[in-house]
Structure formats: structure tokens, C-alpha cells
Write a protein that holds these residues in place. Structure first.
Motif, mmCIF file in Angstrom:
data_model
loop_
_atom_site.group_PDB
_atom_site.id
_atom_site.type_symbol
_atom_site.label_atom_id
_atom_site.label_comp_id
_atom_site.label_asym_id
_atom_site.label_seq_id
_atom_site.Cartn_x
_atom_site.Cartn_y
_atom_site.Cartn_z
ATOM 1 N N THR A 109 0.882 -1.075 0.110
ATOM 2 C CA THR A 109 -0.022 0.185 -0.103
ATOM 3 C C THR A 109 0.859 1.332 0.084
ATOM 4 O OG1 THR A 109 -1.552 -1.257 1.292
ATOM 5 C CG2 THR A 109 -1.873 1.106 1.266
ATOM 6 N N ILE A 458 -10.654 -4.493 1.940
ATOM 7 C CA ILE A 458 -9.963 -3.304 2.047
ATOM 8 C C ILE A 458 -10.072 -2.672 3.667
ATOM 9 C CG2 ILE A 458 -10.032 -0.814 1.384
ATOM 10 C CD1 ILE A 458 -11.048 -1.668 -1.291
ATOM 11 N N LEU A 459 -11.390 -2.793 4.233
ATOM 12 C CA LEU A 459 -11.476 -2.501 5.667
ATOM 13 C C LEU A 459 -10.617 -3.367 6.512
ATOM 14 C CD1 LEU A 459 -15.598 -2.120 5.572
ATOM 15 C CD2 LEU A 459 -13.518 -0.314 5.492
ATOM 16 N N GLN A 462 -6.814 -2.226 6.304
ATOM 17 C CA GLN A 462 -6.692 -0.889 6.696
ATOM 18 C C GLN A 462 -7.535 -0.506 7.538
ATOM 19 O OE1 GLN A 462 -4.045 0.280 5.118
ATOM 20 N NE2 GLN A 462 -4.098 -1.236 3.503
ATOM 21 N N ARG A 463 -7.774 -1.452 8.958
ATOM 22 C CA ARG A 463 -8.643 -1.184 9.926
ATOM 23 C C ARG A 463 -8.162 0.137 10.662
ATOM 24 N NH1 ARG A 463 -11.893 -5.614 13.337
ATOM 25 N NH2 ARG A 463 -12.476 -6.116 11.480
ATOM 26 N N GLN A 464 -8.705 1.162 11.033
ATOM 27 C CA GLN A 464 -8.401 2.151 11.892
ATOM 28 C C GLN A 464 -9.232 2.092 12.990
ATOM 29 O OE1 GLN A 464 -8.576 5.698 9.753
ATOM 30 N NE2 GLN A 464 -7.174 5.020 8.415
ATOM 31 N N GLN A 469 -13.250 5.338 11.731
ATOM 32 C CA GLN A 469 -13.604 4.500 10.343
ATOM 33 C C GLN A 469 -15.014 4.725 9.770
ATOM 34 O OE1 GLN A 469 -13.158 0.151 9.357
ATOM 35 N NE2 GLN A 469 -11.385 1.004 8.298
ATOM 36 N N SER A 508 -5.073 8.927 3.802
ATOM 37 C CA SER A 508 -4.822 7.780 4.508
ATOM 38 C C SER A 508 -5.087 6.381 3.382
ATOM 39 C CB SER A 508 -6.253 7.512 5.303
ATOM 40 O OG SER A 508 -7.366 7.600 4.499
ATOM 41 N N SER A 509 -4.322 5.552 3.943
ATOM 42 C CA SER A 509 -4.105 4.202 2.957
ATOM 43 C C SER A 509 -5.528 3.577 2.969
ATOM 44 C CB SER A 509 -3.216 3.302 3.844
ATOM 45 O OG SER A 509 -3.775 2.798 5.170
ATOM 46 N N PHE A 510 -6.381 3.865 3.812
ATOM 47 C CA PHE A 510 -7.769 3.043 3.865
ATOM 48 C C PHE A 510 -8.639 3.891 2.701
ATOM 49 C CE2 PHE A 510 -12.288 4.489 5.282
ATOM 50 C CZ PHE A 510 -12.743 3.014 4.846
ATOM 51 N N THR A 587 -18.890 -3.219 10.844
ATOM 52 C CA THR A 587 -18.787 -1.808 10.338
ATOM 53 C C THR A 587 -20.288 -1.184 10.361
ATOM 54 O OG1 THR A 587 -17.207 -2.716 8.752
ATOM 55 C CG2 THR A 587 -18.572 -0.540 8.117
#
Length: 946
Positions: A109, A458-459, A462-464, A469, A508-510, A587
């Protein structure tokens, strides 16, 4: 089309030791490897040294930071993003206009973000370029480098994982010549029929390199070519392939220069109040390494120029071909739409070649009379999909395994004709099959599930913080819905991104996994990739924020007359499934299922209305939505209590067939499916087959079926759970070979077929042996057989009668109208009527030359006490050689009538056979004699009149 995997292209650079005195000698060898003459090296070296002194800078522009990364050891060509962004060479790679080798390394990423953040160097002075041939070679090298490191996802196989490797990973697309009138009639329908065996080979296929070649129908090569195709089909990648081939010297070598302009970039010129611009200035802005003097020299030879204009459907300005407005001077500043129109009309640079790509929806903007050739990109056919999968996975066995799974899922397989869908399906399945088997969940079966898994990957990666999020997701999803509602594909940072408060999280990478960024001068734009991800996020918004206008949305969906919300609605319904809530539960948070329940209720009402209405296209679209939620109760309620579906005289696509099959299979039962007068190919029937098993009655009259379709229908008949009891195949070109295959299925113990209609199906006596075996099979359930208007001849009927005399035969109705029969078959038919096992109660023999002899022979069989015939139909005017309908003038007819009368009266008196009627078409109508208390008087009256 492109193929992408998890590899990205490493941007190689020329390493120059800044403390070395011999800096130029190190660079000299590398510049020489670029194909630039030695006498020009001094000029190039000055540019390299000047760029080496430039340091990274950050500037504020329109409220956002514009980060410019300039490496002193890179040879940059300061071109706009719409055309060429930079040129780099490598110590480990020899670069030439003819041979370009690519190197790759495993992506991550962080590296993807670095590539996507490289901006154009518009503030840097363009390098001084050599003239003549050197400029030509430099332009080739710049084009090659741009293709190797594009910033536009539409120009790459995988925007998150690097550029396209045309030498090893490119997969050819199917491109066909298209009649523009047909395109409007088809209304954008995809040509899935190219899937058919041999059809893709026999159609007017055009290779990419031959788009500007002279055809047999024209003495001169085309100048203006329009390439049409739906979103994500590969039009832009085809443009890239053309540039790649030209730059490498393999194709299009009659053009000295090839220039690419995207309509998306042209739209942005308005931000600098440059809606009026000249062609010369336009080229200079996009290709900064070309000087003003050189541009003027280039434009003097228009016949050696090729302009590639990509994405007409995205152009905000309407083309105007009014002759008085046309421009002829490349230096004249005119509105953008006039500039483009002048180029297409050949008023500007007469003799140049122009290739335009567009969706079919934007064709009305063109003056069709000015276009020399239309071609259509139809995507991948079967073999190309298989190649794509194997290249994408990198492991042939794993790729074949994934492809086999997709083949078994008709809807996903058909979607793979579109490279954009093919890419996301491959990406999701690669992650799925590379996950240990014990950790896998169920594989994706619907398009919604594919996008849910893609989104979940993806979530997860790249979980924040969950709260943060979720907030970002709501903002992103809200922006996606706004874009769909306003038909916006390209999002601007100073407008949509700022409005929805996403500017602070853009790095952000997200978000980098969901949005693709593209720079153009001081402007930054963003696009969801794949494009359908925008509709997915828009639908997702109403589950993230259930209180936000769901009722208003449903009203809008009801009022919408075009397909603006088609994909959004599909995802909206697909997300209503409980399994989705389980996958994305963390989510979605504590959201209730009230939104899902409300959407399902709305869908049920809409589906009921559509399936009972007259608009077949709307009904098919509703079925496509229903596929996303395999809810048996919802589907049964939508179809109605009668459980009947009528798509007679519809225009079906391959996807429609797969959708219908899925809906019927989920329903588990359908009493009637009418597809009469609908063009169906073997592949269409194959996709329908799983659903046909659950139908009781199927009407396939006049569907252009051939013998190749019969093997699929036969497999339906012999399926263990087949419910088919009534099948109509009238008016198809099945031939004897087709009926032979059908009979194999009917002889299977699982077959429940009772009525088979084969009116006018191109049969001859050659099929009668198989029919005879079928009706005499111990497993046969056949009671009604219609063979009308097939040339069976006497020999064929005699063969059929062998089976009819079998004790296993259950046939009650046999129709052989106009089957080229004579008295030669009547003896065999008579023996059938008199056999103890005969179940025949109705026999149709109209329009056959049976003559009096044949009728007398039939009467002998009907006199038998074993005969159970109740209804007999024959042609009255065929019973005499005299062409006269007046009974008084026909002796032979009188004899025939006397025989029938004697038969009738004697059997009535004896009470042996329940003969109820004799139907005799006289040419002026039907003369029907019905057994009743006064029937004998009818016969006597006719006899007396003679």
C-alpha cells in the motif's frame, strides 16, 4: 485488455553520484542507451543537471497541498497527466523505441501511495529537445514511459497494483465492426451471442492494428473512427495499446506522431478560464517537451498525425458541427467543443486521423455522416476470460480453479465479459482461494457478495479506529450517493471532496483502496475504481445511516425512467441479506434491519407490478435485482399465485437468461414459462437450463433453436428433479439429429414429459426410428405428440407405428398434418388402431394424400373392437382426384363417405368405439360430424343429396 496482479512497476532511475566529478560520463552511457544521438547529449545533460538542483517543494493551491516530488537522478519530461508524465531510465534495463522490457516487484500500500502522489512538473522549464528525428524518438520514449507508469486507473490493469505489462500480461479484446443503426436498435445491449461456437470467428472482427486500414468496402482508409462500448469494457486500455504499439515500432508506423487527449482532462481547462484554446497551445500544454516551433512543424503534415480522443461521454460541452463555426487554423483560439468538432470534421488539419472512444449513450453528439467507421468493443469471449484468469493469478492451476468456479456461476461468468468486473472478481477470488480452506467462508455467488468481500478486504487490511472509520465511511458513502444522483463520475477535490469533509483523510491508506486520484496541473480529481464501486458505496450509505432519506430514495427510484439507478438498486437489494450484515456487522454497528425490511417490501411491490406489466425490459431488470437476494418467499410473492412468467417476443441477453434461470431456481416452481419468438442460441439455452428443470410448461416456439440446443433440452428432460411435463418447440430448425438427441432424454427414467409439440421443425423420416423407440420405452410418459408440417413420408410413419403398437406406448394424441403421407402408411396406422394396446383417442391427418384407399384401410382398423379413437381429422378434398368440392360430382368421395358412414353407424349400433367426431377440411371450412342422437340423420342427409 490488460491483466493486473499484485505486482507494481518499480520506477527505476539513473543513479548519479552528486559528489562525483565524472557525473556526466555516468549519465552519458545511459542517455545513449535511450536511443538519443551523441551530438544531442550535451543538451540533455544540461536538463539533467538543472533538475538535479530542484528540491521537493510544497505549495498551497486552492486550499490543498500540492506535493511535488522531484528526484535529481530522474530524467523528467514535464508533461500533463492527460498525456505524458515523465520518463525514467534504468541501469538494469536497456530501453529502445522497439524493445521495452518491464520489471516488477511485489506491491504494498505504501508504494502504491507513492506512485499515486507523484505530480506533474509544470513549474519546471521543459528540457531543450533536439529537432527532427530526435524529437520523434523522444516522443516515442515519453509515450512508452507514460504507459508504463500511468496515474489514471482507466489506463492500468489494476490501479492499486501497478501498470499494465503489455508484453506479457495483455489479453486481447473482441472488437467488431458495428452498424451504427444497429447500435441504436440494440439500445446498448451487449453482444453476448459472440460466445456461440464459431460465431465469434465468423463475425466482422477487427484487430486493433487494423482500425485505420483500408477495407474491402472502401477504396481509401478511414480517417475518423469511433470506438463504442460500455463502461469498463476496455476502450481506454485499447487506446493505451495503440500508443504502446506505435511507440515500440510494431504498429501504426505510418503516423509520425500520436497524441492522446482525454475529454476528462479537457473538461478541467475551464478552471483556468481556458475554454477558448488553440490546437497548438493544447498540444504544448500536454506535451511540454515539444517547443512551439516544433509543434508548428509537426502540424504541417496532418496526414502523418493520429489524435486519440478518449471518453466523449464524459465531455461537458456539446459538440457543434455548424459549418460557419468551424476552425481551420491550428493557432486560432476557439471554444473547446468547436476545436474538437473541427478536428473531427477535418476542417482543422484536413487529412489527419482521429480515433474517438465513447459509450453508446453519447453517440447522438456526433455527426454520423462525418464518421468513416464505427467499431464496438464487446469485451472478453470465453477463451480470453480463461487467459485473463491464468495471467492474473500467476499460477495456472489456481487460475484454472477460480475460472472453473466462475464458469459454474452463470451470472458472475457472464459479467466477466467486462474487464472491469473481471478484474474485481479475480481480485476477490484470488484472496479467497489463497486463504487457508479452514478459514474461508462461503465463496461469493452474487455481484453484491463480490463487492462486499472486496470492501471487507480493504476495511480489514486498513482497519483504523472503528468510530473514526465509520464516520469516514458515512462521509464517503454520502458523497458516492450524491455523485450517482447527479450523474458525476469524476470527483473534484475543491468541490465534492471538500463539501463532504474528506480532504483531511485523503492521504490515508484506507481511502487509497477505494478512490483513485489523478492530478491535472493544480487540480486533483478522484474516481471510484472499479466504477461500480461508486454505486455500491451509494447503496451502502442508506444502511450506514438508516434515517437518511430512504423513503425519498424509494420514491426517486419509482419515478426514474432511465437506468440511472439500475446498479445502485441492485446493490441496495443485495445488501438487504442477513449474511451481509454478518460480514459487515462491525462496520454497520448497531443498525437495525428496518432499512432492509423496508427495501424488501418496496421490491416486492415493484416486482409484482413489473412482472405483470407489459414492459418486458422492466420485468427483466426486476429479475436481475431479485437475483441479488435469493429469497424464495420474496420471489414467489413477486411472480404471483399463478406462477407464470411471460417473456414472449422479448429481446434477451445472455445475462437475462442466467438471471431468469436463477430466479426460477430460487422460486423452486414455475407453472408456465413462455419464451416464444425470442432468439435463443445454444449458450442461451445452456444458461436457462437450471431454471427449466423447475418449470411445468415451457414454450420455446420460433426461438431459432437448432439441433445444438437439443442436447441441453435433453439434459433438462433427464434431470432427476425435472418437473417438465409440457414442451413446445414449434417452428425451430431442429432437424432429425436434434430429435434423436431429444429422444435420448425422453427415454430416461427421470423424464416426466407428457406433451411434446414439434410443429414445423424440419424433420424427415430419418427421425422416426428414434421416435418409435421413445414411445415404446417403458419409462415414456408421452401422451401427446405433434409432428405437424414435417416431411415424415410413409416410410417414417411405418417406423413410428412399430413403437405405437408397443404395450408400453401411452400416446393418446398424434398429429401429423401435412406430413407428405399417402395411402402407403394407412395399413400401418390401421394396425395401430386395432392393436389391443393402442391408447390413441385423437388422430390428425389433414392435408395428406391418403386418397380413398387410405381411408378405407383406416376404416378397417377403426372397426376393430380394440380401437379407442374418439377424434379423427382428414382433408375432404384430398380424398378424390377430382378438384371439386361439390359432393354430387365426386364418385370417389361418395364411396369414401359411404365407407365412413357405414363404419360410424355400425359402431354406434354395436357401441364398440366412442368415435365422437370426424373433421374434414373442405377448403371452404371444416365439415364436422359429431356423434349424437341425430348424427345418423346428418349422414343420411348428405347421402340423399348425392
Amino acid at each position: 485488455m490488460y491483466v493486473a496482479d499484485n505486482n507494481i512497476m518499480e520506477k527505476q532511475t539513473i543513479n548519479v553520484e552528486e559528489e562525483e566529478v565524472c557525473e556526466w560520463e555516468c549519465v552519458h552511457a545511459k542517455v545513449k542507451s535511450l536511443g538519443i544521438k551523441e551530438e544531442d547529449c550535451e543538451l540533455v545533460s544540461l536538463d539533467i543537471k538543472e533538475e538535479a538542483e530542484v528540491k521537493p517543494s510544497i505549495t498551497e493551491t486552492n486550499g490543498y497541498k500540492n506535493v511535488e516530488r522531484v528526484k535529481k537522478d530522474d530524467l523528467h519530461l514535464g508533461c500533463q497527466n492527460g498525456a505524458v508524465t515523465g520518463l525514467a531510465s534504468s541501469q538494469s534495463r536497456h530501453v529502445s523505441p522497439v524493445n521495452v522490457k518491464f520489471e516488477s516487484l511485489e506491491s504494498d500500500t505504501k508504494r502504491t501511495e507513492e506512485i499515486s502522489s507523484v505530480e506533474t512538473l509544470e513549474d519546471q522549464p521543459p528540457p531543450t529537445n533536439p529537432s527532427g528525428k530526435s524529437l520523434h524518438e523522444l516522443h516515442r520514449l515519453a509515450v512508452t514511459e507514460f504507459i508504463r507508469n500511468p496515474e489514471d486507473p482507466s489506463l492500468s490493469g489494476d490501479p492499486h497494483n501497478g501498470a499494465v505489462d503489455f508484453e506479457t500480461r495483455y489479453t486481447e479484446l473482441m472488437i467488431i465492426e458495428q452498424d451504427i443503426k444497429v447500435e441504436f436498435v440494440m439500445n446498448g445491449k451487449t453482444w453476448e451471442r459472440l460466445e456461440e461456437k464459431g460465431e465469434s470467428k465468423n463475425c466482422e472482427r477487427i484487430e486493433t492494428e487494423n482500425l485505420f486500414s483500408r477495407s474491402q468496402r472502401s477504396e481509401t482508409p478511414p480517417r475518423i473512427v469511433v470506438v463504442i462500448g460500455e463502461s469498463g469494457i476496455g476502450k481506454t486500455t485499447m487506446i493505451q495499446k495503440i500508443m504502446f504499439d506505435w511507440a515500440n515500432g510494431t504498429q501504426y508506423q505510418r503516423f509520425a506522431f500520436v497524441f492522446l487527449f482525454t475529454f476528462r482532462d479537457l473538461n478541467l481547462l475551464g478552471y483556468k478560464n481556458e475554454q477558448h484554446i488553440s490546437l497548438t497551445k493544447l498540444i504544448l500544454r500536454h506535451y511540454k517537451y515539444i517547443s512551439d516551433t516544433e509543434v508548428k512543424e509537426i502540424l504541417r503534415k496532418p496526414e502523418s498525425l493520429l489524435f486519440l480522443l478518449d471518453g466523449l461521454d464524459e465531455f461537458r460541452h456539446k459538440l457543434d458541427f455548424t459549418q460557419s463555426l468551424m476552425c481551420s487554423d491550428p493557432d486560432s483560439c476557439v471554444p473547446l467543443n468547436i476545436l474538437v468538432s473541427s478536428l473531427i470534421s477535418q476542417t482543422l488539419l484536413n487529412g489527419c486521423s482521429v480515433l474517438i472512444t465513447s459509450r453508446s449513450t453519447a453517440l447522438e453528439a456526433l455527426d454520423m455522416q462525418r464518421v468513416d467507421q464505427y467499431v464496438k468493443v464487446v469485451g472478453f469471449v470465453h477463451e480470453q476470460r480463461m487467459i485473463y484468469f491464468k495471467k492474473f493469478f500467476g499460477d495456472a492451476d489456481l487460475g484454472a480453479k477460480a475460472f472453473q468456479y466462475v464458469e459454474e456461476n452463470a451470472i458472475l461468468y457472464i459479467k466477466c465479459f467486462n474487464p472491469s468486473y473481471c478484474w474485481i472478481i479475480c481480485r476477490v477470488l484470488k484472496n479467497y482461494f489463497m486463504t487457508p480452506e479452514e478459514e474461508r467462508g462461503p465463496a461469493p455467488r452474487t455481484l453484491t457478495e463480490v463487492y462486499v468481500m472486496f470492501f471487507h478486504i480493504i476495511l480489514t487490511n486498513q482497519r483504523q479506529e472503528t468510530e473514526n472509520q465509520r464516520r469516514v465511511l458515512i462521509q464517503l458513502a454520502k458523497m458516492a450517493y450524491y455523485a450517482v444522483d447527479n450523474k458525476i463520475r469524476v470527483l473534484n477535490e475543491t468541490q465534492e471532496i471538500f463539501t463532504f469533509g474528506l480532504q483531511s483523510v485523503l492521504t490515508s491508506s484506507f481511502l487509497s483502496g477505494l478512490l483513485w486520484r489523478q492530478s491535472y496541473q493544480e487540480h486533483m480529481t478522484y474516481t471510484f475504481y472499479p466504477l461500480a464501486l461508486q454505486e455500491f458505496m451509494a447503496a451502502f450509505y442508506f444502511y450506514l445511516e438508516p434515517s437518511e432519506g430512504i423513503e425519498e430514495l424509494l420514491v426517486k427510484l419509482d419515478l426514474c425512467k432511465d437506468e440511472q439507478f439500475k446498479i445502485l438498486t441492485q446493490f441496495l437489494l443485495g445488501l438487504a441479506r442477513k449474511s451481509v450484515f454478518k460480514t459487515l456487522g462491525w462496520t454497520l454497528g448497531e443498525s437495525k434491519r428496518k432499512t432492509a425490511i423496508r427495501i424488501l417490501k418496496w421490491m416486492k411491490h415493484k416486482a409484482k407490478r413489473a412482472l405483470k406489466g407489459q414492459d418486458k425490459n422492466e420485468a427483466l431488470l426486476v429479475c436481475q435485482w431479485l437475483c441479488e437476494t435469493p429469497n424464495k418467499k420474496l420471489i414467489r410473492d413477486s411472480i404471483g399465485k399463478d406462477l407464470e412468467m411471460d417473456f414472449c417476443r422479448s429481446t434477451l441477453s445472455l445475462l437475462d437468461c442466467a438471471v431468469l434461470s436463477s430466479v426460477i431456481s430460487c422460486c423452486g416452481e414455475l407453472k408456465v414459462l413462455d419464451l416464444s419468438s425470442t432468439h435463443l442460441t445454444p449458450e442461451f439455452i445452456r444458461r436457462l437450463a437450471p431454471g427449466l428443470n423447475y418449470c411445468t410448461k415451457v414454450f420455446l416456439d420460433r426461438c431459432n433453436l437448432t439441433y445444438e440446443c437439443c442436447s441441453v433440452v435433453s439434459s433438462v428432460l433427464s434431470a432427476p428433479h425435472s418437473q417438465l411435463t409440457y414442451l413446445r418447440l414449434n417452428g425451430n430448425n431442429l432437424e432429425d439429429s436434434g430429435l434423436d438427441v431429444l429422444c435420448e432424454g425422453m427415454r430416461n427414467e427421470n423424464c416426466k414429459l407428457e406433451k411434446l409439440m414439434l410443429f414445423s421443425s424440419c424433420f424427415t423420416s430419418g427421425c422416426c426410428s428414434a421416435l418409435s423407440l421413445t414411445v415404446s420405452s417403458p419409462h415414456s410418459q408421452l401422451t401427446d405428440l405433434d409432428l405437424n408440417y414435417n416431411k415424415l413420408d410413409d416410410s417414417g410413419v411405418c417406423l413410428l407405428c412399430e413403437g405405437l403398437r408397443s404395450a408400453n406406448c401411452k400416446l393418446k394424441t398424434l398429429c401429423m398434418v401435412s406430413c407428405a403421407l399417402t395411402s402407403g402408411c394407412c395399413s400401418a396406422l390401421s394396425s395401430v388402431l386395432s392393436t389391443p394396446h393402442s391408447q390413441l383417442t385423437e388422430l390428425w391427418l389433414c392435408f395428406n394424400d391418403l386418397e380413398d384407399l387410405g381411408v378405407n384401410l383406416l376404416c378397417e382398423g377403426m372397426k376393430s373392437e380394440n380401437c379407442k379413437l374418439e377424434n379423427l381429422s382428414m382433408s375432404l378434398f384430398r380424398l378424390s382426384t377430382i378438384r371439386c368440392l361439390n359432393l354430387k360430382e365426386s364418385v370417389k368421395i361418395r364411396i369414401c363417405f359411404l365407407a365412413l358412414f357405414a363404419l360410424w353407424t355400425s359402431t354406434i349400433q354395436r357401441g364398440i368405439i366412442p368415435l365422437q367426431s370426424i373433421l374434414l377440411p373442405t377448403g371452404q371450412g371444416w365439415l364436422s360430424m359429431v356423434v349424437s342422437g341425430w348424427s345418423c340423420y346428418v349422414f343420411q342427409f348428405i347421402h340423399n343429396r348425392q
